[in-house]
Motif scaffolding. Structure first.
Motif, PDB file in Angstrom:
ATOM      1  N   ARG A   1       5.760   3.237  -0.002  1.00 48.95           N
ATOM      2  CA  ARG A   1       6.787   2.513  -0.546  1.00 48.95           C
ATOM      3  C   ARG A   1       7.700   2.072   0.819  1.00 48.95           C
ATOM      4  NH1 ARG A   1      10.088   1.976  -5.269  1.00 48.95           N
ATOM      5  NH2 ARG A   1      11.646   0.236  -5.112  1.00 48.95           N
ATOM      6  N   THR A   2       8.063   0.747   0.904  1.00 47.61           N
ATOM      7  CA  THR A   2       8.808   0.384   2.163  1.00 47.61           C
ATOM      8  C   THR A   2      10.084  -0.530   1.589  1.00 47.61           C
ATOM      9  OG1 THR A   2       6.861  -0.003   3.217  1.00 47.61           O
ATOM     10  CG2 THR A   2       8.724  -0.956   4.037  1.00 47.61           C
ATOM     11  N   GLN A   3      11.225   0.148   2.366  1.00 45.55           N
ATOM     12  CA  GLN A   3      12.348  -0.706   2.251  1.00 45.55           C
ATOM     13  C   GLN A   3      13.080  -0.738   3.461  1.00 45.55           C
ATOM     14  OE1 GLN A   3      14.848   0.928  -0.678  1.00 45.55           O
ATOM     15  NE2 GLN A   3      16.736  -0.471   0.018  1.00 45.55           N
ATOM     16  N   LEU A   4      13.664  -1.956   3.754  1.00 43.99           N
ATOM     17  CA  LEU A   4      14.291  -2.401   5.092  1.00 43.99           C
ATOM     18  C   LEU A   4      15.818  -2.280   4.702  1.00 43.99           C
ATOM     19  CD1 LEU A   4      14.282  -3.872   7.822  1.00 43.99           C
ATOM     20  CD2 LEU A   4      14.513  -6.052   6.630  1.00 43.99           C
ATOM     21  N   LEU A   5      16.314  -1.375   5.702  1.00 43.51           N
ATOM     22  CA  LEU A   5      17.681  -1.078   5.601  1.00 43.51           C
ATOM     23  C   LEU A   5      18.510  -1.785   6.484  1.00 43.51           C
ATOM     24  CD1 LEU A   5      17.434   2.857   6.165  1.00 43.51           C
ATOM     25  CD2 LEU A   5      17.758   1.532   3.977  1.00 43.51           C
ATOM     26  N   ALA A   6      17.992  -2.110   7.769  1.00 38.52           N
ATOM     27  CA  ALA A   6      19.145  -3.183   8.482  1.00 38.52           C
ATOM     28  C   ALA A   6      18.002  -4.098   9.256  1.00 38.52           C
ATOM     29  CB  ALA A   6      19.919  -2.089   9.340  1.00 38.52           C
ATOM     30  N   SER A   7      18.607  -5.154   9.840  1.00 39.58           N
ATOM     31  CA  SER A   7      17.967  -6.105  10.502  1.00 39.58           C
ATOM     32  C   SER A   7      18.702  -6.916  11.745  1.00 39.58           C
ATOM     33  CB  SER A   7      17.074  -7.106   9.754  1.00 39.58           C
ATOM     34  OG  SER A   7      17.921  -7.750   9.062  1.00 39.58           O
ATOM     35  N   ASN A   8      18.276  -7.529  12.556  1.00 44.00           N
ATOM     36  CA  ASN A   8      18.828  -8.539  13.525  1.00 44.00           C
ATOM     37  C   ASN A   8      19.597  -9.515  12.461  1.00 44.00           C
ATOM     38  OD1 ASN A   8      18.173 -10.839  16.023  1.00 44.00           O
ATOM     39  ND2 ASN A   8      19.672  -9.160  16.023  1.00 44.00           N
TER      40      ASN A   8
ATOM     41  N   ALA B   1       0.647  13.228   0.571  1.00 47.75           N
ATOM     42  CA  ALA B   1       1.565  12.957  -0.144  1.00 47.75           C
ATOM     43  C   ALA B   1       2.125  11.425  -0.335  1.00 47.75           C
ATOM     44  CB  ALA B   1       2.860  13.770   0.279  1.00 47.75           C
ATOM     45  N   PRO B   2       2.799  11.207  -1.372  1.00 49.56           N
ATOM     46  CA  PRO B   2       3.502   9.933  -1.376  1.00 49.56           C
ATOM     47  C   PRO B   2       4.639   9.578  -0.310  1.00 49.56           C
ATOM     48  CG  PRO B   2       4.493  11.226  -3.180  1.00 49.56           C
ATOM     49  CD  PRO B   2       3.432  12.002  -2.582  1.00 49.56           C
ATOM     50  N   VAL B   3       4.870   8.469   0.214  1.00 52.12           N
ATOM     51  CA  VAL B   3       5.587   8.252   1.342  1.00 52.12           C
ATOM     52  C   VAL B   3       6.498   7.101   1.037  1.00 52.12           C
ATOM     53  CG1 VAL B   3       5.784   7.566   3.856  1.00 52.12           C
ATOM     54  CG2 VAL B   3       3.901   8.892   2.908  1.00 52.12           C
ATOM     55  N   PHE B   4       7.810   7.341   1.379  1.00 48.87           N
ATOM     56  CA  PHE B   4       8.739   6.334   1.146  1.00 48.87           C
ATOM     57  C   PHE B   4       9.317   6.185   2.722  1.00 48.87           C
ATOM     58  CE2 PHE B   4      11.555   4.240  -2.157  1.00 48.87           C
ATOM     59  CZ  PHE B   4      12.269   3.236  -1.269  1.00 48.87           C
ATOM     60  N   GLN B   5       9.016   4.919   3.115  1.00 44.84           N
ATOM     61  CA  GLN B   5       9.334   4.458   4.485  1.00 44.84           C
ATOM     62  C   GLN B   5      10.604   3.681   4.550  1.00 44.84           C
ATOM     63  OE1 GLN B   5       7.221   2.579   7.288  1.00 44.84           O
ATOM     64  NE2 GLN B   5       6.083   1.298   5.946  1.00 44.84           N
ATOM     65  N   LEU B   6      11.903   4.266   5.077  1.00 41.58           N
ATOM     66  CA  LEU B   6      13.014   3.461   5.373  1.00 41.58           C
ATOM     67  C   LEU B   6      12.822   2.822   6.830  1.00 41.58           C
ATOM     68  CD1 LEU B   6      15.320   5.860   3.655  1.00 41.58           C
ATOM     69  CD2 LEU B   6      14.373   3.921   2.760  1.00 41.58           C
ATOM     70  N   LEU B   7      13.325   1.648   6.938  1.00 37.85           N
ATOM     71  CA  LEU B   7      13.039   1.060   8.170  1.00 37.85           C
ATOM     72  C   LEU B   7      14.317   0.260   8.845  1.00 37.85           C
ATOM     73  CD1 LEU B   7       9.914  -1.239   7.572  1.00 37.85           C
ATOM     74  CD2 LEU B   7      10.068   1.032   8.232  1.00 37.85           C
TER      75      LEU B   7
END
Length: 448
Positions: free
Chosen positions: A265-272, A190-196
């Motif tokens: 598909r990839t999206q960065l939510l939060a980071s240092n 299946a298609p994957v949308f990953q939230l990081l």
């Protein structure tokens, strides 16, 4: 505690809270859902019966709760996430499983095997939302069939104590497991949308939780080189398997050219970096000039502390062209602490409290007209061994240390920073914050 110590303690605690708040997933997931996830779902899974939610990491449970809050009333969600013990939150339909970190345990292995199987069975007409955050590497550790689980545990212990940076540790982990380095994407139809939520310097998706849904450009040869460079002794099953991979006897992890990543598909939510920006905004509102050293600092904790101490000395005494006070010095990233077998058994503390103890030691003879205060803490609320998030250094500590007859260098040599700061009542105790974007270090020079 003196009035000035009270001021610095309150302000440093506020800065930590601001950094952690910027890393919480609720608002970011709500925005991502409306702006990105819904259009993506309509395009790639218009005939979906349900959305499958899987994930791993210290923030996985809070991410799952945030996703339920925004999507649960309109979509059929199903799945589970694995998080570190103590980092669970109550959810409605997405199951939360807890396991050990940083060394994987049997609970984690069972959960990871179950997750691997469940992802491989998702119908191609449905969609997967992957919730990935720091800590996922150990929580998703399923060894390849040639490596016993106990050997994988031994490898993790050796990597954690060798002093290697996180991205190099992850190169090895990817090549001895079935689940990391893009291998979950490889088995998903299946298609994957990953939230990081990133806990690694530079926010490379392939390094966050060892990139279970991200392409991995490292090789078996790279993994062998990491072990050689850091002189890591590993079980024979691991060395044999890696040698077999170098010879081409087993397939390497999927690379960027692999077709499996066309559906990811990839999206960065939060980071240092975002947490450092929030800390900067708060400190500027309090009247400080801010020198932000960035989110990519790595190295042995006491070596990083030595560099920070050199900057503080010059800034506090008006040398070197540094900005004049009141000045705040910020830095992120992740330090390391190298331990031998004996030190590993007696160590109490973590990389942040060790950094701060080293900073105090290197500044012990500083004579300046301005006050110096500092904090170093892990944004997940747990800094190594001791249950503390980190520690504080306040202007009155020198007198307290002398009165208590504490020996900072002895505690540094024995890696018992927890004991040192506990005796000074300077431990920062927050409990799990339900997120994780690496370390936050703050040094205040002067008072507005």
């Amino acid at each position: 505690m003196s009035e000035r110590d009270d001021f610095f303690k309150a302000l440093l605690t506020q800065v930590f809270e601001a950094g952690v708040l910027a890393a919480q997933p609720q608002r970011a997931i709500e925005s991502a859902w409306h702006e990105h996830l819904l259009p993506w779902l309509e395009q790639l899974a218009p005939e979906r019966e349900r959305i499958w939610v899987f994930g791993a990491g210290k923030a996985a449970a809070s991410m799952a709760k945030a996703l339920e809050d925004v999507a649960g009333s309109t979509e059929a969600l199903q799945g589970f996430v694995v998080t570190r013990r103590g980092h669970a939150v109550k959810t409605n339909v997405i199951e939360v499983v807890q396991a050990a970190h940083p060394v994987p345990d049997e609970d984690g292995q069972r959960a990871a095997r179950r997750l691997y199987k469940a992802i491989s069975e998702v119908p191609s007409s449905d969609a997967v939302i992957a919730l990935v955050s720091g800590g996922g590497s150990s929580l998703l550790s399923v060894p390849v069939k040639d490596i016993p689980f106990v050997d994988l545990q031994q490898l993790n212990r050796a990597l954690l104590s060798c002093g290697a940076p996180i991205d190099e540790m992850n190169i090895v982990r990817k090549h001895v497991t079935q689940t990391l380095g893009g291998q979950l994407a490889q088995v998903c139809r299946a298609p994957v949308f990953q939230l990081l939520i990133s806990d690694v310097p530079g926010d490379d998706p392939s390094s966050i939780a060892s990139g279970p849904f991200s392409p991995d450009e490292s090789t078996f040869h790279d993994a062998v080189e990491v072990l050689r460079r850091w002189e890591v002794q590993v079980p024979h099953s691991i060395s044999r398997y890696l040698d077999k991979g170098v010879r081409g006897g087993v397939p390497d992890t999927p690379k960027r050219s692999s077709l499996v990543f066309r559906k990811v598909r990839t999206q960065l939510l939060a980071s240092n970096l975002k947490s450092l920006e929030a800390a900067t905004e708060l400190l500027e509102s309090k009247g400080y000039r801010v020198l932000n050293l960035g989110d990519t600092l790595e190295g042995e904790a006491r070596d990083v502390a030595r560099v920070h101490a050199a900057i503080v000395r010059q800034a506090a005494t008006g040398q070197g062209g540094w900005p004049t006070g009141p000045l705040a010095i910020l830095s992120g990233g992740e330090c390391t602490v190298t331990l031998n077998d004996t030190q590993l058994r007696q160590a109490r503390g973590g990389r942040n409290s060790e950094f701060l103890l080293a900073l105090a030691f290197y500044l012990r003879d500083l004579k300046a007209e301005v006050e110096i205060a500092a904090m170093a803490a892990d944004t997940d609320g747990i800094d190594g061994i001791g249950g503390h998030a980190g520690a504080l250094m306040l202007p009155g500590d020198k007198l307290l240390c002398k009165a208590a007859k504490l020996a900072p260098q002895l505690h540094l040599d024995q890696h018992t920073s927890y004991d040192y700061f506990k005796q000074l009542d300077r431990l920062l105790m927050t409990g799990p914050t339900m997120t994780n974007v690496n370390d936050l270090r703050v040094i205040l020079i002067g008072e507005p």
